[in-house]
Design an enzyme around this catalytic site. Structure first.
Site, PDB file in Angstrom:
ATOM      1  N   TYR A 142     115.096  52.163  59.216  1.00  0.00           N
ATOM      2  CA  TYR A 142     116.075  51.092  59.322  1.00  0.00           C
ATOM      3  C   TYR A 142     117.059  51.148  58.145  1.00  0.00           C
ATOM      4  O   TYR A 142     117.045  52.104  57.365  1.00  0.00           O
ATOM      5  CB  TYR A 142     115.353  49.751  59.458  1.00  0.00           C
ATOM      6  CG  TYR A 142     114.521  49.712  60.724  1.00  0.00           C
ATOM      7  CD1 TYR A 142     115.116  49.561  61.974  1.00  0.00           C
ATOM      8  CD2 TYR A 142     113.144  49.899  60.676  1.00  0.00           C
ATOM      9  CE1 TYR A 142     114.370  49.581  63.146  1.00  0.00           C
ATOM     10  CE2 TYR A 142     112.382  49.914  61.849  1.00  0.00           C
ATOM     11  CZ  TYR A 142     113.006  49.756  63.075  1.00  0.00           C
ATOM     12  OH  TYR A 142     112.271  49.785  64.226  1.00  0.00           O
ATOM     13  N   ARG A 193     108.654  46.855  51.513  1.00  0.00           N
ATOM     14  CA  ARG A 193     107.936  47.867  52.292  1.00  0.00           C
ATOM     15  C   ARG A 193     108.719  49.173  52.257  1.00  0.00           C
ATOM     16  O   ARG A 193     109.938  49.185  52.494  1.00  0.00           O
ATOM     17  CB  ARG A 193     107.773  47.399  53.735  1.00  0.00           C
ATOM     18  CG  ARG A 193     106.765  48.220  54.545  1.00  0.00           C
ATOM     19  CD  ARG A 193     106.700  47.754  55.969  1.00  0.00           C
ATOM     20  NE  ARG A 193     105.369  47.956  56.542  1.00  0.00           N
ATOM     21  CZ  ARG A 193     105.151  48.207  57.827  1.00  0.00           C
ATOM     22  NH1 ARG A 193     106.153  48.307  58.672  1.00  0.00           N
ATOM     23  NH2 ARG A 193     103.922  48.366  58.276  1.00  0.00           N
ATOM     24  N   GLN A 208     108.882  39.413  57.473  1.00  0.00           N
ATOM     25  CA  GLN A 208     109.616  40.642  57.173  1.00  0.00           C
ATOM     26  C   GLN A 208     111.077  40.490  57.594  1.00  0.00           C
ATOM     27  O   GLN A 208     111.373  40.025  58.692  1.00  0.00           O
ATOM     28  CB  GLN A 208     109.009  41.837  57.904  1.00  0.00           C
ATOM     29  CG  GLN A 208     109.636  43.163  57.473  1.00  0.00           C
ATOM     30  CD  GLN A 208     109.103  44.344  58.249  1.00  0.00           C
ATOM     31  OE1 GLN A 208     109.455  44.522  59.412  1.00  0.00           O
ATOM     32  NE2 GLN A 208     108.259  45.145  57.614  1.00  0.00           N
TER      33      GLN A 208
END
Length: 361
Positions: free
Chosen positions: A178, A225, A98
């Site tokens: 984020y 994601r 990731q």
């Protein structure tokens, strides 16, 4: 009926089961982001997962979130991660990495003096953890158009480094508060240029990052994601029911390896709409209590509900954290290890990391 133990073909990978180890920050890298030998042990212990998505790694220095977070923007990072992928491969596992930029979730004390950047100067509420303890957050600097372009390029370069390090692919982190999520959300994106305002504007940065990463390593090696409506890290979204279907539509023909939806509930209309619109592989992370105790079955019941609703793969986090042999335990109907003190998740060292027992051979 689809079982968590059924095999699945993901791009070039033959997955032996449909259980994915979700990416979980564990703060076991060095201060400059290099993965450690202990991390190789930890991931190799969990190699029986159908797929491991390794923890969030930053694509550049300013994207650093907390102390001892792994990174993927220099040769030392590549070498450290290569030790991990080799250990997992030797144990029979498969890994994606990731890639995550913290955006406003950062502090100069965590990033070598660099102030955090974000779509708009909206500070993360509260405090943030640094090597000196919890300190007040700082107002991030609004990214310029040039900085947006360079950040897109940094994601692409990080993806190439990840493949060089032996990962089968990468997951672009667009959720959990984020940087990419900050562009999507109206509460953190107050821009009036082409990267803000309308749904098209707010999804633009995510689209450009994903497209650049796909061009760098091939779309079949790239997942995304997302976390529709998730309020982690002070997030607020006015219109997730418009933003995420638009994003899915924009990426539906790109040939990505998968879309990964967190806190997924098969009864939730937005999740149902995303599943209907996304023709490719869908990974879902079940909406388990957080904060709160993990169910005794580690989330298996919710995983099976998601598979019955058309999800292809299911990601579990804390269940894999506490059970290196989670797949084997579920297959045998064995009791799961209880999750130990949550503080051990982030303190460094082997305690609460590589010392969870496996079933006797």
């Amino acid at each position: 009926m689809t079982s968590v133990f059924d095999t699945f073909r993901l791009g070039a990978l033959n997955l032996p089961n449909r259980l994915v180890m979700a990416p979980m920050t564990r703060n076991r890298a060095t201060a400059d982001g290099v993965p450690t030998p202990l991390m190789a042990t930890y991931y190799a212990q969990r190699a029986s997962a159908g797929l491991i998505i390794a923890e969030a790694s930053t694509p550049n220095a300013v994207g650093q979130t907390y102390p001892d977070i792994s990174a993927i923007h220099n040769d030392a990072h590549v070498a450290g991660w290569r030790r991990v992928t080799e250990a997992v491969g030797a144990a029979g596992g498969r890994m994606f990495l990731q890639i995550q930029h913290g955006g406003r979730i950062g502090h100069p004390d965590n990033s070598g003096g660099l102030p955090p950047v974000a779509p708009s100067p909206v500070a993360l509420p509260g405090t943030i953890f640094t090597p000196g303890g919890h300190v007040p957050t700082v107002v991030p600097r609004e990214m310029t158009a040039a900085e947006i372009r360079s950040t897109v390029a940094d994601f692409a370069a990080a993806a190439r480094r990840a493949v060089d390090a032996g990962f089968a692919g990468v997951e672009v982190h667009g959720g959990n508060g984020y940087l990419l999520h900050q562009f999507l959300a109206s509460g953190t994106n107050h821009r009036t240029d082409g990267y803000g305002g309308s749904v098209e504007g707010r999804t633009r940065f995510v689209r450009e990052v994903v497209e650049a990463v796909a061009a760098a390593v091939g779309p079949e090696r790239v997942g995304l994601r997302v976390a529709p409506g998730v309020t982690a890290n002070g997030m607020h979204e006015d219109d997730p029911q418009e933003v995420y279907p638009a994003l899915v539509d924009a990426l539906s023909d790109t040939g990505l390896a998968y879309l990964h939806v967190v806190f997924a509930d098969p009864d939730q209309p937005l999740f149902q709409r995303i599943r209907k619109q996304w023709a490719g592989t869908l990974i879902a992370n079940p909406a388990l209590p957080w904060p709160g105790p993990l169910p005794a079955d580690g989330g298996r019941h919710e995983a099976e509900r998601l598979l019955a609703a058309g999800t292809d793969l299911v990601s579990l986090g804390r269940a894999f954290l506490a059970n290196p042999d989670l797949v084997e335990r579920l297959r045998a109907g064995a009791a799961l290890n209880p999750l130990r003190e949550e503080g051990l998740m982030y303190v460094g060292g082997a305690d609460g990391y590589t010392d969870y027992p496996a079933l006797p051979a």
